[in-house]
Design an enzyme around this catalytic site. Structure first.
Site, mmCIF file in Angstrom:
data_model
loop_
_atom_site.group_PDB
_atom_site.id
_atom_site.type_symbol
_atom_site.label_atom_id
_atom_site.label_comp_id
_atom_site.label_asym_id
_atom_site.label_seq_id
_atom_site.Cartn_x
_atom_site.Cartn_y
_atom_site.Cartn_z
ATOM 1 N N ASP A 124 0.822 -1.093 0.091
ATOM 2 C CA ASP A 124 -0.053 -0.093 0.196
ATOM 3 C C ASP A 124 0.902 1.322 -0.098
ATOM 4 O O ASP A 124 1.771 1.560 0.954
ATOM 5 C CB ASP A 124 -0.991 -0.077 1.316
ATOM 6 C CG ASP A 124 -2.140 0.960 0.894
ATOM 7 O OD1 ASP A 124 -2.078 1.531 0.078
ATOM 8 O OD2 ASP A 124 -3.118 0.545 1.836
ATOM 9 N N GLU A 152 -2.507 0.197 -4.539
ATOM 10 C CA GLU A 152 -2.695 -0.872 -3.530
ATOM 11 C C GLU A 152 -2.592 -2.162 -4.276
ATOM 12 O O GLU A 152 -3.428 -2.343 -5.440
ATOM 13 C CB GLU A 152 -4.046 -0.564 -2.848
ATOM 14 C CG GLU A 152 -4.045 -1.441 -1.474
ATOM 15 C CD GLU A 152 -5.392 -1.414 -1.145
ATOM 16 O OE1 GLU A 152 -6.237 -2.365 -0.868
ATOM 17 O OE2 GLU A 152 -6.101 -0.328 -0.944
#
Length: 401
Positions: A15, A109
């Site tokens: 992320d 992500e």
DNA sequence: TCTGGGGTCCTAGGACCC
DNA sequence: TCTGGGGTCCTAGGACCC
């Protein structure tokens, strides 16, 4: 871990840290030590905020007005989606050098299944550090990585790792890791469900884990109740699927089920002519994307949001799937007129086409097909011109101002 | 100047069919 | 003639995620 066996924690959730804001700061080094908010235009929300802005309570998704009250000294930057897209593509290429099993969740992500990479690159935690170093070197932004045996735990671990870190959750520590967390951390628990669970005295993931499934199901529904009870025990059998997954993360690399567009007006609108013009603009955007994707759809959904933010939808399913602008527009217009609004002030309108299927698989009735042939040809001519001269060059007459 | 835009899935009721 | 049960489609709303 033995070199021969599969790693106990093969899944990485990577992320980017404050992705949009980090990229924006990278482009403008003078913002390095300044609170930065990306987005937040007129009637807008915060798309991303750097950690200096977050110290003042600014969060993504927050109304821009509130963010500016919380942090008046923040520099507000307009989003450059093209740039974000380019950086994202480069980052995903880095992931794919590690493993082909990359599931892209969004621009910032992704999940990686590194089972097949340990022999070549080392244990998962070392792979995580290699990826972080590469992205830092090549893109000058940081990311955080969660490493675990399952998708849901890896995702929670990356959150714990933020900013700029790695957290590994070994299998034997899963419940120790999960149970102290607030129920709101679980995937699928938002504001409403969290409040509901808290009212029942279920505050932590451990509380949910020790509640009978039937009780949970009565509170939040059959599906979600079962889902949450499983997650609370780390039970998550979903595998990483190469490709892009939908927002809910269940589809994995499947074609879109719907396409839509919506727009919040700069000022609330009560003029039918203005509303219809906007519906035409939105419709041509959507059907244009459908034709590029080679899909057609049967159900048209109109969304209307009133000035007081109440929102309604009206939908109609047609006998034949279509990608023709005029057909979708005609349906959207009929749905709008059926509302019978009299000078109601609208904040937003939207158009969505559902039930998408590949165009070539769609059965065409000849009679209908002939009647619509002219419009379909017109669309394709517009598409060709748009490709050649840009989409601004060709538009319906009623959109010319 | 409260609250974007792109999606997915679930629920629930009614229609309809067998 | 007092009434089942299942499956599918359609519609509207709601919750959630990024």
């Amino acid at each position: 871990m033995t070199s021969a066996g599969a790693p106990a924690t093969p899944i990485l959730h990577i992320d980017m840290d404050a992705f949009y804001a980090s990229v924006a700061v990278r482009e403008r080094p003078e913002l390095w030590e300044v609170p930065v908010i990306v987005g937040g235009g007129y009637r807008g929300v915060v798309l991303s905020a750097n950690y200096l802005a977050r110290e003042h309570g600014v969060r993504s998704g927050m109304p821009a007005t509130r963010a500016r009250r919380l942090c008046p000294q923040a520099v507000v930057v307009a989003p450059d989606h093209e740039l974000f897209g380019r950086v994202s593509t480069a980052v995903v290429e880095t992931f794919r050098r590690v493993t082909p099993l990359v599931e892209v969740v969004s621009l910032d992500e992704a999940f990686l299944d590194v089972s097949g990479s340990v022999r070549r690159l080392g244990p998962p935690v070392e792979i995580a550090e290699q990826v972080r170093a590469t992205i830092h070197d090549e893109q000058a932004i940081t990311c955080s990585v969660g490493v675990a045996a399952t998708i849901s735990v890896a995702k929670l671990a990356s959150k714990r790792a933020k900013p700029d870190g790695v957290v590994v959750v070994p299998p034997e520590e899963i419940t120790t890791f999960l149970h102290p967390l607030d129920v709101g951390e679980l995937y699928g628990v938002g504001e409403k469900t969290r409040a509901m669970l808290h009212r029942l005295g279920l505050v932590t993931v451990g509380d949910v884990a020790h509640t009978p499934v039937r009780t949970l199901q009565r509170a939040v529904g059959d599906h979600l109740g079962r889902h949450l009870h499983g997650l609370a025990w780390g039970d998550d059998r979903r595998e990483v699927v190469a490709g892009s997954s939908g927002a809910f993360g269940l589809g994995g690399a499947e074609p879109d089920r719907s396409m839509g567009a919506q727009e919040t007006f700069g000022r609330d609108v009560d003029d039918r002519t203005v509303v219809l013009r906007e519906l035409l603009r939105l419709t041509s955007t959507v059907t244009g994307r459908m034709r590029v994707a080679g899909v057609a759809g049967r159900t048209v959904t109109l969304t209307v949001r009133f000035a007081d933010f109440t929102t309604i939808t009206r939908s109609r399913t047609m006998s034949e799937a279509t990608d023709v602008t005029q057909e979708v527009y005609r349906t959207a217009t009929a749905l709008y007129d059926a509302l019978g609004l009299q000078r109601a002030r609208l904040r937003l309108v939207g158009v969505r086409v559902e039930g998408l299927a590949p165009r070539e698989s769609v059965h065409h009735q000849h009679v209908l097909g002939e009647r619509e042939h002219g419009w379909s040809e017109a669309d394709r001519a517009v598409d060709r011109a748009a490709r050649r001269f840009g989409s601004a060059a060709v538009r319906p007459a009623s959109l010319l101002s």
